[in-house]
Design a protein around this motif. Structure first.
Motif, short mmCIF file in Angstrom:
data_model
loop_
_atom_site.label_atom_id
_atom_site.label_comp_id
_atom_site.label_asym_id
_atom_site.label_seq_id
_atom_site.Cartn_x
_atom_site.Cartn_y
_atom_site.Cartn_z
N ASN A 97 35.63 -25.32 -37.74
CA ASN A 97 36.54 -24.27 -37.32
C ASN A 97 35.84 -22.92 -37.23
N SER A 139 49.58 -22.58 -38.21
CA SER A 139 50.37 -22.02 -37.11
C SER A 139 51.53 -22.93 -36.74
N ASP A 145 45.97 -25.66 -34.14
CA ASP A 145 45.22 -25.01 -35.21
C ASP A 145 45.32 -25.84 -36.48
#
Length: 380
Positions: A97, A139, A145
């Motif tokens: 990420n 999210s 996400d």
């Protein structure tokens, strides 16, 4: 055991430190440092868990090695050997990420007990034995996400870990702590792949790496859905995977196309990748599906695009879990529909020994780390 302040867990004598394995950077086993660190301080919406057991996963090793960085093109075992030989490439982009938050505490799998809650979090959670959903969707589930405990923020290789209260799931069963710690990452990943691929009753599925944590979970979960399961494993493990429920077991060295035939398989679940990728696509029927959440034999594969489009194949990548996945697993456990596979348990400070054994690939199932009881805290 007293709770002086809901924002800070107090171990009777005012203790503010705990033992943890801190990963200090990309590299070999020397980056795993067992030392005293502060007990986590709770933020709003969080709970503090005493870690009862923590599973060992390939992702723990990959994150330490920087394997997710673009500079690494080899299998996990080769990347580990390169670090031992001090020939590994620099991996500044080693997180999936963002940059890995060194120094930090790894540990994606957690079976724990709730020992403190932040203000506003329901106190009924206190004392419950829980599993933590490690794949978190900050999210919401309509977004892709995702962040992972033990890769993007501190995890379970410690006496205590703090997590959002919404990510803990109480489990009512007679399994041991070590058995429960085999579940989160491996079984969650497996269930998510089968959901994404929409595996149906009576379908033919091939599972590579079927003796590992994810692979053995896929075998069980695919059988639970009524599929015909062909498992691919090392020859020495074939009998164990057959006993686990696989309908057919092939060795890694076998000619899979000769054994199964081209265009015979509905779904391939493959966390191995590497050189076998093209062969697996040959097995798929027109309209078949290929799903993956890993690449332990190497992340770079050769794809004949004609196979992809002429056979109308669907290729699925899976990291972010769907919302029902973890709750489903808890239900399967409580109804006795899953079988835990603990290969071996190690003390927390034996993490390097556990990871070496993991990379030897002679085991079936999962390795589990057991922290020592923290001073002043009842371990039961």
């Amino acid at each position: 055991m007293t709770q002086q302040n809901p924002h800070r867990f107090d171990l009777g004598g005012g203790q503010r430190t705990m033992k943890a394995v801190v990963t200090t950077g990309h590299g070999g086993y020397e980056q795993l440092v067992y030392r005293d660190v502060p007990v986590p301080t709770l933020a709003p919406g969080e709970v503090l868990l005493q870690v009862l057991a923590a599973g060992v996963n390939n992702t723990d090793i990959n994150t330490r090695l920087g394997w997710y960085g673009a500079a690494v093109t080899t299998a996990t075992q080769d990347a580990a050997l390169a670090h031992e030989n001090q020939s590994a490439p620099a991996t500044p982009d080693g997180g999936w990420n963002q940059a890995t938050p060194f120094p930090f505490i790894q540990g994606t799998d957690c079976c724990g007990r709730v020992v403190a809650v932040a203000p506003g979090v329901r106190e009924q959670l206190l004392g419950l034995r829980v599993l933590v959903r490690p794949s978190m969707r900050p999210s919401g589930f309509d977004s892709q996400d995702n962040i992972w405990m033990g890769s993007d923020f501190d995890g379970a290789f410690a006496h205590f870990v703090k997590v959002p209260a919404d990510e803990v799931f109480a489990v009512n069963c007679d399994w041991s702590d070590a058995e429960l710690a085999t579940i989160p990452c491996a079984y969650g990943t497996a269930e998510n792949m089968l959901q994404r691929a929409q595996l149906g009753q009576g379908e033919q599925v091939v599972v590579t790496g079927a003796s590992g944590g994810v692979g053995s979970a896929v075998v069980q979960l695919a059988k639970r859905r009524g599929a015909f399961v062909t498992a691919i494993v090392g020859r020495s493990k074939m009998a164990q995977i057959k006993a686990l429920g696989a309908d057919l077991v092939l060795a890694r060295e076998d000619d899979w196309v000769a054994s199964l035939g081209e265009n015979t398989v509905d779904l391939v679940v493959d966390n191995v990748a590497g050189p076998a990728f093209g062969t697996l696509l040959k097995l798929l029927k027109p309209g078949g599906r290929y799903v993956s959440s890993g690449a332990i034999a190497g992340p770079l594969v050769t794809l004949d695009m004609r196979t992809l489009y002429l056979k109308n194949l669907t290729l699925l990548g899976c990291t972010a879990w769907a919302e029902p996945v973890f709750a489903n697993l808890v239900g399967y456990i409580e109804r006795g529909e899953l079988r835990p596979l603990v290969a071996q348990s190690f003390a927390l400070d034996q993490i390097a020994q556990a990871q070496r054994a993991f990379l030897d690939k002679t085991h079936v199932g999962k390795f589990v780390l057991i922290p020592p009881p923290p001073d002043g805290c009842d371990s039961k």
